[in-house]
Design a protein around this motif. Structure first.
Motif, PDB file in Angstrom:
ATOM      1  N   UNK A   1      53.325  45.405  67.271  1.00 33.70           N
ATOM      2  CA  UNK A   1      54.728  45.789  67.438  1.00 33.70           C
ATOM      3  C   UNK A   1      55.086  45.887  68.921  1.00 33.70           C
ATOM      4  N   UNK A   2      54.179  46.422  69.733  1.00 33.33           N
ATOM      5  CA  UNK A   2      54.429  46.452  71.180  1.00 33.33           C
ATOM      6  C   UNK A   2      54.554  45.034  71.732  1.00 33.33           C
ATOM      7  N   UNK A   3      53.653  44.169  71.316  1.00 37.84           N
ATOM      8  CA  UNK A   3      53.670  42.794  71.811  1.00 37.84           C
ATOM      9  C   UNK A   3      54.945  42.068  71.368  1.00 37.84           C
ATOM     10  N   UNK A   4      55.320  42.261  70.113  1.00 32.12           N
ATOM     11  CA  UNK A   4      56.544  41.626  69.616  1.00 32.12           C
ATOM     12  C   UNK A   4      57.778  42.161  70.331  1.00 32.12           C
ATOM     13  N   UNK A   5      57.815  43.464  70.556  1.00 32.62           N
ATOM     14  CA  UNK A   5      58.966  44.034  71.271  1.00 32.62           C
ATOM     15  C   UNK A   5      58.987  43.536  72.713  1.00 32.62           C
ATOM     16  N   UNK A   6      57.811  43.376  73.307  1.00 30.95           N
ATOM     17  CA  UNK A   6      57.741  42.821  74.656  1.00 30.95           C
ATOM     18  C   UNK A   6      58.314  41.414  74.718  1.00 30.95           C
ATOM     19  N   UNK A   7      57.970  40.594  73.732  1.00 28.64           N
ATOM     20  CA  UNK A   7      58.532  39.235  73.669  1.00 28.64           C
ATOM     21  C   UNK A   7      60.052  39.271  73.572  1.00 28.64           C
ATOM     22  N   UNK A   8      60.548  40.155  72.717  1.00 27.44           N
ATOM     23  CA  UNK A   8      61.999  40.280  72.567  1.00 27.44           C
ATOM     24  C   UNK A   8      62.640  40.702  73.891  1.00 27.44           C
ATOM     25  N   UNK A   9      62.033  41.643  74.570  1.00 29.87           N
ATOM     26  CA  UNK A   9      62.586  42.153  75.829  1.00 29.87           C
ATOM     27  C   UNK A   9      62.502  41.144  76.961  1.00 29.87           C
ATOM     28  N   UNK A  10      61.579  40.200  76.886  1.00 26.27           N
ATOM     29  CA  UNK A  10      61.502  39.205  77.968  1.00 26.27           C
ATOM     30  C   UNK A  10      62.428  38.028  77.720  1.00 26.27           C
ATOM     31  N   UNK A  11      63.069  37.993  76.565  1.00 26.38           N
ATOM     32  CA  UNK A  11      64.001  36.918  76.247  1.00 26.38           C
ATOM     33  C   UNK A  11      65.345  37.095  76.916  1.00 26.38           C
ATOM     34  N   UNK A  12      66.203  36.123  76.734  1.00 28.76           N
ATOM     35  CA  UNK A  12      67.516  36.134  77.400  1.00 28.76           C
ATOM     36  C   UNK A  12      68.521  37.062  76.741  1.00 28.76           C
ATOM     37  N   UNK A  13      68.356  37.341  75.453  1.00 28.41           N
ATOM     38  CA  UNK A  13      69.356  38.166  74.772  1.00 28.41           C
ATOM     39  C   UNK A  13      69.201  39.641  75.100  1.00 28.41           C
ATOM     40  N   UNK A  14      67.978  40.083  75.275  1.00 32.16           N
ATOM     41  CA  UNK A  14      67.704  41.449  75.718  1.00 32.16           C
ATOM     42  C   UNK A  14      66.807  41.293  76.931  1.00 32.16           C
ATOM     43  N   UNK A  15      67.375  41.352  78.089  1.00 35.32           N
ATOM     44  CA  UNK A  15      66.611  41.150  79.323  1.00 35.32           C
ATOM     45  C   UNK A  15      66.217  42.518  79.860  1.00 35.32           C
ATOM     46  N   UNK A  16      64.973  42.901  79.624  1.00 34.62           N
ATOM     47  CA  UNK A  16      64.445  44.182  80.073  1.00 34.62           C
ATOM     48  C   UNK A  16      63.026  43.927  80.577  1.00 34.62           C
ATOM     49  N   UNK A  17      62.931  43.429  81.797  1.00 33.80           N
ATOM     50  CA  UNK A  17      61.648  43.030  82.367  1.00 33.80           C
ATOM     51  C   UNK A  17      60.670  44.199  82.421  1.00 33.80           C
ATOM     52  N   UNK A  18      61.122  45.341  82.921  1.00 32.17           N
ATOM     53  CA  UNK A  18      60.233  46.512  83.025  1.00 32.17           C
ATOM     54  C   UNK A  18      59.755  46.943  81.639  1.00 32.17           C
ATOM     55  N   UNK A  19      60.679  46.982  80.677  1.00 27.94           N
ATOM     56  CA  UNK A  19      60.303  47.367  79.315  1.00 27.94           C
ATOM     57  C   UNK A  19      59.321  46.388  78.708  1.00 27.94           C
ATOM     58  N   UNK A  20      59.533  45.090  78.940  1.00 31.32           N
ATOM     59  CA  UNK A  20      58.616  44.072  78.415  1.00 31.32           C
ATOM     60  C   UNK A  20      57.236  44.231  79.039  1.00 31.32           C
ATOM     61  N   UNK A  21      57.190  44.437  80.340  1.00 28.86           N
ATOM     62  CA  UNK A  21      55.914  44.617  81.025  1.00 28.86           C
ATOM     63  C   UNK A  21      55.185  45.851  80.489  1.00 28.86           C
ATOM     64  N   UNK A  22      55.907  46.944  80.308  1.00 30.05           N
ATOM     65  CA  UNK A  22      55.310  48.160  79.747  1.00 30.05           C
ATOM     66  C   UNK A  22      54.779  47.912  78.337  1.00 30.05           C
ATOM     67  N   UNK A  23      55.539  47.165  77.533  1.00 31.10           N
ATOM     68  CA  UNK A  23      55.094  46.869  76.165  1.00 31.10           C
ATOM     69  C   UNK A  23      53.814  46.032  76.165  1.00 31.10           C
ATOM     70  N   UNK A  24      53.747  45.022  77.021  1.00 27.96           N
ATOM     71  CA  UNK A  24      52.520  44.208  77.077  1.00 27.96           C
ATOM     72  C   UNK A  24      51.346  45.013  77.623  1.00 27.96           C
ATOM     73  N   UNK A  25      51.600  45.874  78.601  1.00 27.96           N
ATOM     74  CA  UNK A  25      50.533  46.754  79.095  1.00 27.96           C
ATOM     75  C   UNK A  25      49.967  47.590  77.952  1.00 27.96           C
ATOM     76  N   UNK A  26      50.852  48.168  77.156  1.00 22.65           N
ATOM     77  CA  UNK A  26      50.411  49.024  76.043  1.00 22.65           C
ATOM     78  C   UNK A  26      49.716  48.191  74.960  1.00 22.65           C
ATOM     79  N   UNK A  27      50.242  47.013  74.655  1.00 19.67           N
ATOM     80  CA  UNK A  27      49.607  46.153  73.652  1.00 19.67           C
ATOM     81  C   UNK A  27      48.187  45.799  74.077  1.00 19.67           C
ATOM     82  N   UNK A  28      48.007  45.501  75.354  1.00 25.00           N
ATOM     83  CA  UNK A  28      46.686  45.147  75.876  1.00 25.00           C
ATOM     84  C   UNK A  28      45.764  46.366  75.874  1.00 25.00           C
ATOM     85  N   UNK A  29      46.302  47.516  76.186  1.00 21.26           N
ATOM     86  CA  UNK A  29      45.511  48.743  76.141  1.00 21.26           C
ATOM     87  C   UNK A  29      45.002  48.989  74.719  1.00 21.26           C
TER      88      UNK A  29
END
Length: 139
Positions: free
Chosen positions: A53-81
């Protein structure tokens, strides 16, 4: 499929797996990024250890419709953790590092790790080559 996911959520509205699946449907098929974001976030609230879910939300946040770079990076950090064997999360985090925050060295590390985990990942291989080229042009 859409009907089955909706039916499952009617029976079990607090099931993180079903919420994640519905969010994927909203994101990929229904052009409802805000609804997808709500469902991913709710799935994570219900199961804070839900790496997908973190990884999927990160993908959504890195897209053009919801552009939230910091949020996407945080989500991928947590997914990897939560799942340090998730090659795709490393690749996606590397994309953000390379394209958004201009951290080519960090991106290269992420692409290399993605390739260690999945040696046949052509996207990570291409991204690694691009990061190497960018690093070489900076020198």
């Amino acid at each position: 499929y859409q009907r089955r996911v909706h039916g499952a959520l009617t029976l079990m509205p607090d099931n993180p797996d079903y919420l994640n699946n519905r969010a994927n449907l909203k994101s990929e098929k229904l052009d409802d990024p805000e609804g997808a974001l709500r469902d991913y976030t709710r799935a994570i609230e219900l199961n804070p250890h839900f790496a997908s879910a973190y990884s999927n939300r990160g993908l959504l946040r890195m897209g053009n419709k919801i552009k939230d770079t910091r949020g996407a990076l945080d989500d991928f950090d947590r997914a990897i953790q939560l799942d340090p064997m998730d090659a795709q999360a490393f690749n996606n985090r590397g994309i953000i590092k390379m394209n958004e925050i201009k951290d080519e060295k960090g991106a290269l590390e992420d692409f290399s790790r993605a390739l260690q985990l999945d040696p046949h990942n052509e996207v990570a291989e291409t991204n690694k080559e691009i990061a190497l080229h960018k690093l070489a042009s900076v020198r």
